[in-house]
Design a protein around this motif. Sequence first.
Motif, PDB file in Angstrom:
ATOM      1  N   LEU A  72      -0.225   0.810  -1.168  1.00  0.00           N
ATOM      2  CA  LEU A  72       0.471   0.522   0.095  1.00  0.00           C
ATOM      3  C   LEU A  72       0.671  -0.975   0.323  1.00  0.00           C
ATOM      4  O   LEU A  72       1.511  -1.378   1.124  1.00  0.00           O
ATOM      5  CB  LEU A  72      -0.296   1.143   1.256  1.00  0.00           C
ATOM      6  CG  LEU A  72       0.085   2.574   1.636  1.00  0.00           C
ATOM      7  CD1 LEU A  72       1.489   2.655   2.182  1.00  0.00           C
ATOM      8  CD2 LEU A  72      -0.061   3.536   0.454  1.00  0.00           C
ATOM      9  N   SER A  73      -0.103  -1.798  -0.393  1.00  0.00           N
ATOM     10  CA  SER A  73       0.054  -3.247  -0.249  1.00  0.00           C
ATOM     11  C   SER A  73       0.868  -3.855  -1.388  1.00  0.00           C
ATOM     12  O   SER A  73       0.985  -5.076  -1.493  1.00  0.00           O
ATOM     13  CB  SER A  73      -1.316  -3.924  -0.179  1.00  0.00           C
ATOM     14  OG  SER A  73      -2.036  -3.745  -1.385  1.00  0.00           O
ATOM     15  N   GLY A  74       1.394  -2.994  -2.272  1.00  0.00           N
ATOM     16  CA  GLY A  74       2.244  -3.479  -3.353  1.00  0.00           C
ATOM     17  C   GLY A  74       1.505  -3.970  -4.578  1.00  0.00           C
ATOM     18  O   GLY A  74       2.124  -4.552  -5.473  1.00  0.00           O
ATOM     19  N   GLN A  75       0.193  -3.738  -4.662  1.00  0.00           N
ATOM     20  CA  GLN A  75      -0.571  -4.139  -5.843  1.00  0.00           C
ATOM     21  C   GLN A  75      -0.462  -3.076  -6.935  1.00  0.00           C
ATOM     22  O   GLN A  75      -0.176  -1.917  -6.654  1.00  0.00           O
ATOM     23  CB  GLN A  75      -2.034  -4.347  -5.471  1.00  0.00           C
ATOM     24  CG  GLN A  75      -2.288  -5.432  -4.443  1.00  0.00           C
ATOM     25  CD  GLN A  75      -3.763  -5.551  -4.151  1.00  0.00           C
ATOM     26  OE1 GLN A  75      -4.567  -5.901  -5.013  1.00  0.00           O
ATOM     27  NE2 GLN A  75      -4.143  -5.244  -2.910  1.00  0.00           N
ATOM     28  N   LYS A  84       4.295   6.416  -1.798  1.00  0.00           N
ATOM     29  CA  LYS A  84       4.176   5.369  -2.817  1.00  0.00           C
ATOM     30  C   LYS A  84       3.148   5.714  -3.890  1.00  0.00           C
ATOM     31  O   LYS A  84       3.062   5.022  -4.908  1.00  0.00           O
ATOM     32  CB  LYS A  84       3.817   4.041  -2.154  1.00  0.00           C
ATOM     33  CG  LYS A  84       4.919   3.492  -1.245  1.00  0.00           C
ATOM     34  CD  LYS A  84       4.513   2.157  -0.654  1.00  0.00           C
ATOM     35  CE  LYS A  84       5.673   1.517   0.115  1.00  0.00           C
ATOM     36  NZ  LYS A  84       6.109   2.342   1.245  1.00  0.00           N
ATOM     37  N   MET A 124      -1.356   3.997   7.959  1.00  0.00           N
ATOM     38  CA  MET A 124      -1.197   4.709   6.694  1.00  0.00           C
ATOM     39  C   MET A 124      -1.372   6.212   6.934  1.00  0.00           C
ATOM     40  O   MET A 124      -2.433   6.650   7.355  1.00  0.00           O
ATOM     41  CB  MET A 124      -2.256   4.221   5.677  1.00  0.00           C
ATOM     42  CG  MET A 124      -2.195   4.907   4.333  1.00  0.00           C
ATOM     43  SD  MET A 124      -3.624   4.587   3.268  1.00  0.00           S
ATOM     44  CE  MET A 124      -3.685   2.801   3.243  1.00  0.00           C
ATOM     45  N   GLU A 166      -8.694   3.375   8.208  1.00  0.00           N
ATOM     46  CA  GLU A 166      -7.359   3.087   8.747  1.00  0.00           C
ATOM     47  C   GLU A 166      -6.346   4.179   8.422  1.00  0.00           C
ATOM     48  O   GLU A 166      -5.186   4.118   8.852  1.00  0.00           O
ATOM     49  CB  GLU A 166      -6.854   1.742   8.219  1.00  0.00           C
ATOM     50  CG  GLU A 166      -6.525   1.700   6.733  1.00  0.00           C
ATOM     51  CD  GLU A 166      -7.696   1.269   5.851  1.00  0.00           C
ATOM     52  OE1 GLU A 166      -7.452   0.670   4.800  1.00  0.00           O
ATOM     53  OE2 GLU A 166      -8.855   1.546   6.240  1.00  0.00           O
ATOM     54  N   ARG A 197      -4.994   1.767  -0.921  1.00  0.00           N
ATOM     55  CA  ARG A 197      -4.786   0.428  -0.346  1.00  0.00           C
ATOM     56  C   ARG A 197      -3.931  -0.422  -1.288  1.00  0.00           C
ATOM     57  O   ARG A 197      -3.045  -1.158  -0.842  1.00  0.00           O
ATOM     58  CB  ARG A 197      -6.130  -0.245  -0.095  1.00  0.00           C
ATOM     59  CG  ARG A 197      -6.911   0.315   1.083  1.00  0.00           C
ATOM     60  CD  ARG A 197      -8.060  -0.590   1.452  1.00  0.00           C
ATOM     61  NE  ARG A 197      -8.844  -0.053   2.550  1.00  0.00           N
ATOM     62  CZ  ARG A 197     -10.065   0.496   2.425  1.00  0.00           C
ATOM     63  NH1 ARG A 197     -10.625   0.547   1.217  1.00  0.00           N
ATOM     64  NH2 ARG A 197     -10.708   0.962   3.462  1.00  0.00           N
ATOM     65  N   ARG A 198      -4.192  -0.341  -2.582  1.00  0.00           N
ATOM     66  CA  ARG A 198      -3.423  -1.121  -3.549  1.00  0.00           C
ATOM     67  C   ARG A 198      -1.956  -0.683  -3.534  1.00  0.00           C
ATOM     68  O   ARG A 198      -1.043  -1.519  -3.526  1.00  0.00           O
ATOM     69  CB  ARG A 198      -4.011  -0.949  -4.953  1.00  0.00           C
ATOM     70  CG  ARG A 198      -5.389  -1.561  -5.135  1.00  0.00           C
ATOM     71  CD  ARG A 198      -5.926  -1.286  -6.539  1.00  0.00           C
ATOM     72  NE  ARG A 198      -5.182  -2.035  -7.535  1.00  0.00           N
ATOM     73  CZ  ARG A 198      -5.527  -3.237  -7.980  1.00  0.00           C
ATOM     74  NH1 ARG A 198      -6.621  -3.826  -7.510  1.00  0.00           N
ATOM     75  NH2 ARG A 198      -4.808  -3.846  -8.904  1.00  0.00           N
ATOM     76  N   ARG A 228      -9.495   2.832  -2.542  1.00  0.00           N
ATOM     77  CA  ARG A 228      -9.111   1.557  -3.152  1.00  0.00           C
ATOM     78  C   ARG A 228      -7.703   1.640  -3.736  1.00  0.00           C
ATOM     79  O   ARG A 228      -6.898   0.714  -3.584  1.00  0.00           O
ATOM     80  CB  ARG A 228     -10.125   1.176  -4.231  1.00  0.00           C
ATOM     81  CG  ARG A 228      -9.836  -0.169  -4.891  1.00  0.00           C
ATOM     82  CD  ARG A 228     -11.007  -0.631  -5.725  1.00  0.00           C
ATOM     83  NE  ARG A 228     -11.329   0.261  -6.816  1.00  0.00           N
ATOM     84  CZ  ARG A 228     -12.415   1.023  -6.873  1.00  0.00           C
ATOM     85  NH1 ARG A 228     -13.287   1.013  -5.870  1.00  0.00           N
ATOM     86  NH2 ARG A 228     -12.642   1.806  -7.911  1.00  0.00           N
ATOM     87  N   ASP A 272       2.920   8.366   3.701  1.00  0.00           N
ATOM     88  CA  ASP A 272       2.948   7.201   2.810  1.00  0.00           C
ATOM     89  C   ASP A 272       2.339   7.502   1.446  1.00  0.00           C
ATOM     90  O   ASP A 272       2.602   6.802   0.466  1.00  0.00           O
ATOM     91  CB  ASP A 272       2.172   6.041   3.441  1.00  0.00           C
ATOM     92  CG  ASP A 272       2.739   5.637   4.784  1.00  0.00           C
ATOM     93  OD1 ASP A 272       3.903   5.204   4.817  1.00  0.00           O
ATOM     94  OD2 ASP A 272       2.026   5.771   5.798  1.00  0.00           O
TER      95      ASP A 272
END
Length: 302
Positions: free
Chosen positions: A287-290, A58, A1, A25, A284-285, A281, A38
């Motif tokens: 980048l993971s599509g949440q 994103k 990321m 990360e 992470r959401r 948080r 990203d």
Amino acid sequence: MKVRFSAREAAWAEWAPALRAALPEMELAREGDPAAFDAIIYAPGGDIDDFTPYRRVKLVQSLWAGVERIVTNPTLTQPLARMVDPGLARGMAEYCTGWALRAHLGMDGYAQDGRWRTGAVPPLAPERPVTILGMGELGRATAAMLGGIGFPLTGISASGHPVPGVTVHPVAALDAVLAEAQILICLLPDTPATRDLLDARRLSLLPEGAWIINPGRGTLIDDAALLAGLDQGRPAHAVLDVFRTEPLPADHPFWSHPAVTVTPHIAAETRPATAAPVAARNLRRALSGQPVLNLVNRAKGY
């Protein structure tokens, strides 16, 4: 990321360690090829004005609760999230509670001039109505703290969502609510609908002796109308932390008016220790599509 950090230069040293600790990360950078990033972590004063080249991004995560300085940028098509920081909310609640207590107890009535003043006994907190304009995250935190002391609380909310311990009214009831507001705390965002909301007519509705505490947005109150109202005793005093121009110019009449207390936009700060985990948080959401938390509604402006 890979995440681009765009904020004032002085913020880097304070924020970078906290963000890296919360999101190990992540590769955090202040510059680089826009097409490689990203996400963007943003605060006013940063060096990004054109978001068009950031095609992979994103999420643009704001470090500020207010987003009026970015939400109208026509190049910003990426999702934008405002910051909802528990440290900022607590700081705002403490500021509002401190000044509300000062107003409630009449602390400014005890000049250190050798006079022994007696007879001014304030009511107890349950007898002093407090009104909060804006029942978002900051308004709810402030209400929780004031409610713990015992103040009866009324709130104005655009959403109309219930808030424990608060009698919530829609914006349409503002005039009636102002007439009962002995202490008025302003926590509304800066939007076209809220600018100059407290004009001469509405300020005149306040009860005699009312205080205004405004740590929300400087555009909410008509400055000229406020000064005129203060000269007539409605409101009796204004505590102002936000202004249309900041820093407040040295020759502005707020500085010299005896019924105004100026504080230098210090009511609530975003604190890296509590805000970095919130940003992590959300990144992470995204980048993971949440679903992204605290996503800004572009039409409403917040």
